[in-house]
Enzyme design. Structure first.
Site, PDB file in Angstrom:
ATOM      1  N   ARG A  25       0.871  -1.143   0.024  1.00 55.46           N
ATOM      2  CA  ARG A  25      -0.243   0.103  -0.114  1.00 55.46           C
ATOM      3  C   ARG A  25       0.916   1.248   0.031  1.00 55.46           C
ATOM      4  O   ARG A  25       0.425   2.385  -0.451  1.00 55.46           O
ATOM      5  CB  ARG A  25      -1.002  -0.115   1.173  1.00 55.46           C
ATOM      6  CG  ARG A  25      -1.827  -1.125   1.414  1.00 55.46           C
ATOM      7  CD  ARG A  25      -2.426  -1.181   2.704  1.00 55.46           C
ATOM      8  NE  ARG A  25      -1.482  -1.468   3.504  1.00 55.46           N
ATOM      9  CZ  ARG A  25      -1.589  -1.115   5.015  1.00 55.46           C
ATOM     10  NH1 ARG A  25      -2.451  -0.574   5.435  1.00 55.46           N
ATOM     11  NH2 ARG A  25      -0.665  -1.362   5.729  1.00 55.46           N
ATOM     12  N   GLU A  30       7.330   7.090  11.368  1.00 56.88           N
ATOM     13  CA  GLU A  30       7.457   8.174  12.611  1.00 56.88           C
ATOM     14  C   GLU A  30       8.419   9.004  12.605  1.00 56.88           C
ATOM     15  O   GLU A  30       9.552   8.450  12.674  1.00 56.88           O
ATOM     16  CB  GLU A  30       7.547   7.008  13.974  1.00 56.88           C
ATOM     17  CG  GLU A  30       7.280   7.962  15.149  1.00 56.88           C
ATOM     18  CD  GLU A  30       7.215   7.096  16.248  1.00 56.88           C
ATOM     19  OE1 GLU A  30       8.178   6.847  16.913  1.00 56.88           O
ATOM     20  OE2 GLU A  30       6.264   6.387  16.410  1.00 56.88           O
ATOM     21  N   GLN A  44       7.991  23.874  16.328  1.00 54.00           N
ATOM     22  CA  GLN A  44       7.437  24.260  15.264  1.00 54.00           C
ATOM     23  C   GLN A  44       8.112  22.938  14.012  1.00 54.00           C
ATOM     24  O   GLN A  44       9.198  22.754  14.277  1.00 54.00           O
ATOM     25  CB  GLN A  44       7.956  25.432  14.760  1.00 54.00           C
ATOM     26  CG  GLN A  44       7.393  26.043  13.398  1.00 54.00           C
ATOM     27  CD  GLN A  44       7.849  27.443  13.055  1.00 54.00           C
ATOM     28  OE1 GLN A  44       7.739  28.163  13.825  1.00 54.00           O
ATOM     29  NE2 GLN A  44       8.369  27.752  11.899  1.00 54.00           N
ATOM     30  N   HIS A  59      23.607  28.736   7.694  1.00 54.34           N
ATOM     31  CA  HIS A  59      22.734  29.737   8.776  1.00 54.34           C
ATOM     32  C   HIS A  59      23.404  29.112  10.058  1.00 54.34           C
ATOM     33  O   HIS A  59      23.905  27.982  10.314  1.00 54.34           O
ATOM     34  CB  HIS A  59      21.342  29.301   8.394  1.00 54.34           C
ATOM     35  CG  HIS A  59      21.051  29.627   7.075  1.00 54.34           C
ATOM     36  ND1 HIS A  59      19.925  29.018   6.526  1.00 54.34           N
ATOM     37  CD2 HIS A  59      21.258  30.738   6.098  1.00 54.34           C
ATOM     38  CE1 HIS A  59      19.707  29.333   5.242  1.00 54.34           C
ATOM     39  NE2 HIS A  59      20.299  30.246   5.054  1.00 54.34           N
ATOM     40  N   HIS A 114      24.945  25.692   9.770  1.00 57.01           N
ATOM     41  CA  HIS A 114      24.481  24.570   9.085  1.00 57.01           C
ATOM     42  C   HIS A 114      23.912  24.781   7.809  1.00 57.01           C
ATOM     43  O   HIS A 114      23.341  26.012   7.393  1.00 57.01           O
ATOM     44  CB  HIS A 114      23.370  23.766   9.853  1.00 57.01           C
ATOM     45  CG  HIS A 114      22.455  24.624  10.296  1.00 57.01           C
ATOM     46  ND1 HIS A 114      22.245  25.451  11.452  1.00 57.01           N
ATOM     47  CD2 HIS A 114      20.946  25.228   9.768  1.00 57.01           C
ATOM     48  CE1 HIS A 114      21.337  26.087  11.773  1.00 57.01           C
ATOM     49  NE2 HIS A 114      20.571  25.815  10.687  1.00 57.01           N
ATOM     50  N   TYR A 126      11.901  19.723   8.939  1.00 60.41           N
ATOM     51  CA  TYR A 126      12.774  20.051   9.921  1.00 60.41           C
ATOM     52  C   TYR A 126      11.990  20.745  11.053  1.00 60.41           C
ATOM     53  O   TYR A 126      11.030  21.388  10.927  1.00 60.41           O
ATOM     54  CB  TYR A 126      14.018  21.266   9.701  1.00 60.41           C
ATOM     55  CG  TYR A 126      13.693  22.430   8.967  1.00 60.41           C
ATOM     56  CD1 TYR A 126      13.841  23.547   9.827  1.00 60.41           C
ATOM     57  CD2 TYR A 126      13.321  22.513   7.614  1.00 60.41           C
ATOM     58  CE1 TYR A 126      13.555  24.828   9.181  1.00 60.41           C
ATOM     59  CE2 TYR A 126      13.181  23.681   7.212  1.00 60.41           C
ATOM     60  CZ  TYR A 126      13.041  24.754   7.704  1.00 60.41           C
ATOM     61  OH  TYR A 126      12.755  26.033   7.228  1.00 60.41           O
ATOM     62  N   GLU A 137      17.969  34.906  12.806  1.00 59.58           N
ATOM     63  CA  GLU A 137      18.446  34.400  11.492  1.00 59.58           C
ATOM     64  C   GLU A 137      19.908  35.132  10.879  1.00 59.58           C
ATOM     65  O   GLU A 137      19.787  36.122  10.475  1.00 59.58           O
ATOM     66  CB  GLU A 137      17.418  34.691  10.362  1.00 59.58           C
ATOM     67  CG  GLU A 137      16.128  34.023  10.405  1.00 59.58           C
ATOM     68  CD  GLU A 137      16.450  32.429  10.314  1.00 59.58           C
ATOM     69  OE1 GLU A 137      16.912  32.172   8.857  1.00 59.58           O
ATOM     70  OE2 GLU A 137      15.960  31.642  11.153  1.00 59.58           O
TER      71      GLU A 137
END
Length: 186
Positions: A25, A30, A44, A59, A114, A126, A137
Site C-alpha cells: 500500500r 514515525e 515548530q 545559517h 548549517h 525540520y 536568522e
C-alpha cells in the site's frame, strides 16, 4: 528513532535514521517522538522542498536547535561549529560534512552553523525549538575560503554553481559575522 549512524565529532550533534514500515500500500514513518529527544523541546515543524543543485546556508542560530529529517532525496549537509570561536576557546571552527539520504536525520545544536546542498530533488522536514520570528536568522558565505567547506561538484546546474537565495548569495564572510556578533556582545 534509530541512532545507528557513525557518531559526530561535534559535541551535541547526533545522527540517526527513522524506521520505514512498508508494504504494497505504501509506507509509514514515525518522524518524531518527544521521548527520543527529551533535551530538544521542538515547537515548530517545517518542510523545505529543493530542486537538485539548491544550496541553503550557511545559517546560524543562537537560540534554536534543529532536527533535520530527509523525507526524499539526498542532501549534502555541512555543519560548522562556531561555539569554540564565539567563546574564545579556538580560532578555527569544527567542520563536518555528511551525505544524508531518505529517512536519515541529524540534530543540530545552537551555535552550529548549517547548510545543505540538494544532490537530488529533496524534501527536508525540520523541527525547531523556537518559533520563527526572524530575529535569530544569521548567516555567512557558503563558499567562504576561510571555512573551506568541501562542497561536492554539481552537475545539476549549467555553470556548476549551486542555486542560492538572494540572502544566502549576499551573506558576509564568517570573519565579518563574528566581528558583528562580538561587537554586539554575543
Amino acid at each position: 528513532m534509530n541512532e545507528d549512524r557513525p557518531a559526530s565529532a561535534l559535541p551535541g550533534v547526533r545522527y540517526g535514521a527513522i524506521v520505514r514500515h512498508a508494504d504494497t500500500r505504501g509506507s509509514f514513518r514515525e518522524l518524531w517522538r518527544a521521548s527520543d529527544f527529551p533535551d530538544e523541546p521542538f515547537v515548530q515543524a517545517n518542510l523545505s522542498t529543493s530542486a537538485a543543485g539548491v544550496l541553503r546556508g550557511l545559517h546560524l542560530h543562537r537560540r534554536q536547535d534543529d532536527l533535520w529529517i530527509v523525507a526524499t532525496g539526498r542532501a549534502f549537509v555541512a555543519l560548522v561549529d562556531l561555539r569554540p570561536m564565539l567563546d574564545g576557546r579556538s580560532a578555527t571552527p569544527g567542520i563536518e560534512t555528511r551525505e544524508l539520504t531518505a529517512d536519515e536525520w541529524v540534530v543540530i545544536p545552537t551555535g552550529v552553523a548549517h547548510g545543505f546542498l540538494a544532490l537530488d530533488p529533496l524534501q527536508l522536514v525540520y523541527l525547531v525549538t523556537n518559533e520563527y520570528d526572524g530575529s535569530d536568522e544569521l548567516g555567512f558565505a557558503w563558499d567562504d575560503p576561510a571555512v573551506a567547506v568541501d562542497w561536492p561538484p554539481l552537475g545539476a546546474t549549467p555553470d556548476g554553481r549551486p542555486i542560492t537565495s538572494e540572502r544566502d548569495a549576499e551573506n558576509p564572510p564568517l570573519a565579518d559575522l563574528l566581528d558583528r556578533l562580538r561587537s554586539a556582545g554575543g
